[in-house]
Design an enzyme around this catalytic site. Structure first.
Site, PDB file in Angstrom:
ATOM      1  N   SER A 107       0.823  -1.199   0.000  1.00 42.28           N
ATOM      2  CA  SER A 107       0.000   0.000   0.000  1.00 42.28           C
ATOM      3  C   SER A 107       0.866   1.261   0.000  1.00 42.28           C
ATOM      4  CB  SER A 107      -0.962  -0.053   1.186  1.00 42.28           C
ATOM      5  OG  SER A 107      -1.950   0.949   1.106  1.00 42.28           O
ATOM      6  N   ASP A 239     -10.193  -2.730  -6.117  1.00 40.61           N
ATOM      7  CA  ASP A 239      -9.645  -2.060  -4.941  1.00 40.61           C
ATOM      8  C   ASP A 239     -10.462  -0.802  -4.659  1.00 40.61           C
ATOM      9  OD1 ASP A 239      -8.063  -0.427  -3.175  1.00 40.61           O
ATOM     10  OD2 ASP A 239      -6.297  -1.588  -3.744  1.00 40.61           O
ATOM     11  N   HIS A 268      -8.461  -4.111  -1.322  1.00 39.69           N
ATOM     12  CA  HIS A 268      -7.197  -3.487  -0.932  1.00 39.69           C
ATOM     13  C   HIS A 268      -6.509  -4.382   0.081  1.00 39.69           C
ATOM     14  CE1 HIS A 268      -4.416  -0.156  -0.809  1.00 39.69           C
ATOM     15  NE2 HIS A 268      -4.389  -0.239   0.510  1.00 39.69           N
TER      16      HIS A 268
END
Length: 302
Positions: A107, A239, A268
């Protein structure tokens, strides 16, 4: 400031060996080595080969203030603070002078790692890098998370960042970049979104004129064309944070070092599958392991 590096296996449980393989890990927003996605990856990557693992030594960089690491100066970190990685790499190079080092980012940490790899270009000390759920384009992502149906994520991330600041507020109370009144006013807000945090804290602390300048400056998509090591990017089409059409596909087509993979589902960091025993496990560990295993095999033949 101070970075906290966690090492696994510890030097006590597995003594240091010459030329052992190292994997450097950068976590997501306000995360750390305790996060389940980090632990899932390292449970396999750092396990002995006799146990089906890759036998790597893992170094997890806990960013400033994260995972109980101390904050000693009025700066936390941001999505493009690659100098922190450079300092971690100096320690790794000194501790493991003859070891190949691979990078793994998740991320926000994936964006940080990717930006670093692009900045270093031909001089990058990493042998390869893996980017998991990378936002790539923070300008586009900010618009997505600020849309009406995504605001729950925006509040969740903004409040998480605010909570990190609150835990270390004493260090910031005498900061020359943020007045105490501004700091108190921000921390007293009931709810904040990411742009609130970046307007009140990130931009003034790190010298950006406004959040949009910050988002544009730190987006790792700007540095993809400069990547000169094997690079795997794994993202999901559904996502909810990244949104559609944020992957730097042009660079994937023109830069032979880059492999971008997009699954239809996965959210995600939400790739899961059922194990043989019926329990859920994180699916992304498999392609990451296959990618690194292939590279290790090539290195052993060269």
């Amino acid at each position: 400031g101070i970075l906290a590096l966690d090492v696994t296996p510890t030097f006590t449980s597995r003594p240091l060996k010459a030329s052992e393989t190292v994997v450097f890990v950068a976590h997501g927003l306000v995360g750390g080595s305790h996060d389940s996605y980090v632990r899932a990856a390292l449970a396999h990557l750092s396990a002995d080969r006799s146990q089906g693992g890759l036998g790597m030594r893992a170094i997890v960089m806990n960013s400033r203030g994260c995972n109980h690491s101390p904050v000693t100066t009025p700066k936390l970190y941001h999505a493009g603070a690659t100098d922190d990685i450079r300092h971690a790499m100096l320690w790794i190079a000194k501790t493991f002078p003859d070891s190949p080092v691979y990078g793994l980012g998740f991320s926000l940490g994936a964006n940080l790692l990717t930006k670093y790899v692009g900045e270093e270009a031909e001089s990058c000390p990493l042998s390869a890098a893996v980017s998991i759920a990378n936002p790539f384009d923070f300008v586009a992502v900010s618009k997505n998370v600020e849309s009406f149906n995504k605001r729950i994520y925006n509040f969740a991330m903004g409040n998480a960042a605010r909570a990190l600041l609150a835990r270390h507020r004493k260090v910031f109370e005498d900061s020359i970049t943020i007045s105490r009144d501004a700091l108190d006013g921000f921390l007293k807000k009931r709810f904040v979104v990411l742009r609130d945090f970046d307007t009140a804290i990130t931009a003034p602390v790190f010298g950006f004129a406004h959040p949009l300048e910050y988002y544009a400056t730190v987006s790792s998509a700007r540095f993809m064309s400069r990547i000169r090591i094997p690079f795997l990017g794994l993202n999901a089409a559904d996502d909810p944070i990244l949104g559609p059409d944020t992957l730097p596909l042009g660079d994937a087509y023109t830069n032979p070092w880059i492999l971008l993979v997009r699954t239809q589902q996965g959210g995600h960091l939400g790739w899961f599958e059922a194990g043989s025993d019926g329990t859920l496990r994180r699916w992304f560990v498999k392609p990451v392991s296959e990618f690194l295993t292939a590279l290790l095999e090539v290195c052993s033949l060269s």
